[in-house]
Design an enzyme around this catalytic site. Structure first.
Site, PDB file in Angstrom:
ATOM      1  N   HIS A 128       0.852  -1.044  -0.108  1.00 20.87           N
ATOM      2  CA  HIS A 128      -0.110   0.144  -0.169  1.00 20.87           C
ATOM      3  C   HIS A 128       0.782   1.179   0.006  1.00 20.87           C
ATOM      4  O   HIS A 128       0.561   1.984  -0.700  1.00 20.87           O
ATOM      5  CB  HIS A 128      -0.973   0.247   1.175  1.00 20.87           C
ATOM      6  CG  HIS A 128      -1.687   1.097   1.326  1.00 20.87           C
ATOM      7  ND1 HIS A 128      -3.168   1.446   0.961  1.00 20.87           N
ATOM      8  CD2 HIS A 128      -1.624   2.386   2.061  1.00 20.87           C
ATOM      9  CE1 HIS A 128      -3.433   2.581   1.356  1.00 20.87           C
ATOM     10  NE2 HIS A 128      -2.580   3.087   1.998  1.00 20.87           N
ATOM     11  N   GLU A 129       1.913   1.261   1.037  1.00 17.45           N
ATOM     12  CA  GLU A 129       2.796   2.398   0.952  1.00 17.45           C
ATOM     13  C   GLU A 129       3.547   2.662  -0.346  1.00 17.45           C
ATOM     14  O   GLU A 129       3.706   3.856  -0.925  1.00 17.45           O
ATOM     15  CB  GLU A 129       3.776   2.315   2.116  1.00 17.45           C
ATOM     16  CG  GLU A 129       2.940   2.324   3.525  1.00 17.45           C
ATOM     17  CD  GLU A 129       2.107   3.528   3.643  1.00 17.45           C
ATOM     18  OE1 GLU A 129       2.397   4.601   3.158  1.00 17.45           O
ATOM     19  OE2 GLU A 129       0.886   3.419   4.387  1.00 17.45           O
ATOM     20  N   HIS A 132       1.662   4.382  -2.982  1.00 21.67           N
ATOM     21  CA  HIS A 132       1.470   5.825  -2.924  1.00 21.67           C
ATOM     22  C   HIS A 132       2.607   6.198  -3.723  1.00 21.67           C
ATOM     23  O   HIS A 132       2.692   7.834  -4.104  1.00 21.67           O
ATOM     24  CB  HIS A 132       1.560   6.146  -1.335  1.00 21.67           C
ATOM     25  CG  HIS A 132       0.099   6.260  -0.773  1.00 21.67           C
ATOM     26  ND1 HIS A 132      -0.901   6.565  -1.136  1.00 21.67           N
ATOM     27  CD2 HIS A 132      -0.208   5.637   0.464  1.00 21.67           C
ATOM     28  CE1 HIS A 132      -2.041   6.402  -0.264  1.00 21.67           C
ATOM     29  NE2 HIS A 132      -1.496   5.998   0.612  1.00 21.67           N
ATOM     30  N   GLU A 189      -6.089   6.899  -1.413  1.00 18.59           N
ATOM     31  CA  GLU A 189      -6.296   5.324  -0.734  1.00 18.59           C
ATOM     32  C   GLU A 189      -6.784   4.221  -1.536  1.00 18.59           C
ATOM     33  O   GLU A 189      -6.027   3.081  -1.215  1.00 18.59           O
ATOM     34  CB  GLU A 189      -6.712   5.937   0.675  1.00 18.59           C
ATOM     35  CG  GLU A 189      -6.143   7.114   1.617  1.00 18.59           C
ATOM     36  CD  GLU A 189      -4.983   6.605   1.979  1.00 18.59           C
ATOM     37  OE1 GLU A 189      -4.391   5.673   1.728  1.00 18.59           O
ATOM     38  OE2 GLU A 189      -4.329   7.807   2.434  1.00 18.59           O
TER      39      GLU A 189
HETATM   40 ZN    ZN Z   1      -2.460   5.173   2.556  1.00 18.91          ZN
END
Ligand code: ZN
Length: 278
Positions: A128-129, A132, A189
């Site tokens: 997830h990171e 980003h 997100e």
């Molecule tokens: Zn996030």
């Protein structure tokens, strides 16, 4: 005049519909509007990481740091993670949080490692990171903030000896915690979950474990709702989104992980309490 006004209203409405249309699961994910170059993401992230390292307590255990770095590298070597110089740092902090700076530095709180049930769930947080970073959400956010002097700073037109990070700080784009660079939209997100799902699969981790970790955190909700959840879409929506993305992936057999997870869990519970508070 009135007619013209109506046309503008319709055009604006059409543009908004266009930009808000939900992404179809499996559709390509690309970075959005950005005034920074990818090289400037990297430069800014490097400067910011120096500041963050002054504010957090980095875990002094080479085995744990090595484990997190290897796991992160396995995920960030995948094609969709982009060409960024990723680094992964374990922070001695029992709260459930993780964050990424533009261009590659990823920080993981030890509380996440203590909370996950298996290596794939840990991979889910890192994926997830990484997403980003790959989708350039931090500098996209700064670019959208409508700061008049930003293009001049990025073009190097601003005079002075200061680093880009110092110049951006003067424009209100601080590089530490609570920075604009870390406040992502809900859409960002969701996209980070979608791309994270894909990265996990490519690194042969079962992406359903990302969704299972959201469910686990939700089960622990109430007043203990962690940072990691508060700024994110509701866990139920995240699970549905991850499941929809998985449906679009080619059938893959998933690996068993590194075999080192149990040992790492035992090391993380032995960490001393954090010395410093930010
Ligand atoms: Zn996030």
């Amino acid at each position: 005049m009135l007619r013209m006004h109506k046309q503008v209203v319709w055009l604006t409405a059409a543009l908004m519909l266009g930009s808000c249309a939900a992404r179809r699961p499996g559709a390509p994910l690309r970075p959005g509007f950005n005034l920074f170059s990818p090289e400037q993401d990297i430069q800014l992230g490097r400067d910011a990481a120096v500041e963050v390292r002054k504010q957090v307590e980095v875990v002094e255990n080479t085995e744990l740091q090595g484990y997190v770095s290897e796991l992160g590298s396995r995920l960030s070597r995948t094609a969709e993670a982009g060409p960024y110089p990723y680094t992964f740092t374990l922070v001695n902090d029992p709260t459930l949080n993780a964050f990424a700076l533009p261009g590659g530095p990823v920080f993981l709180h030890s509380g996440i490692l203590a909370a996950v049930d298996n290596e794939a769930q840990l991979a889910g947080v890192l994926a997830h990171e990484i997403s980003h970073v790959a989708l350039r959400h931090g500098t996209n956010q700064a670019s959208k903030a409508n700061i008049a002097q930003l293009p001049a700073v990025l073009a190097g037109a601003a005079v002075g000896q200061e680093s880009m990070a110092a110049q951006l700080a003067q424009l209100g784009i601080g590089v530490g915690f609570n920075s604009l660079l870390l406040k992502y939209s809900r859409d960002a997100e969701r996209d980070a979950d979608s791309l994270g799902t894909r990265l996990m699969s490519q690194a042969r981790y079962n992406p359903i474990e990302m969704a299972r970790f959201f469910e686990k955190l939700e089960g622990e909700g109430g007043s203990r709702a962690p940072d990691f959840l508060s700024s994110h879409p509701s866990p139920g929506n995240r699970v549905r989104n991850v499941e929809a993305e998985i449906q679009t992936l080619a059938a893959t057999s998933y690996g068993d992980g590194s075999g080192r997870f149990a040992r790492m869990k035992s090391l993380v519970v032995q960490l001393p309490p954090p010395r410093r508070k930010r």
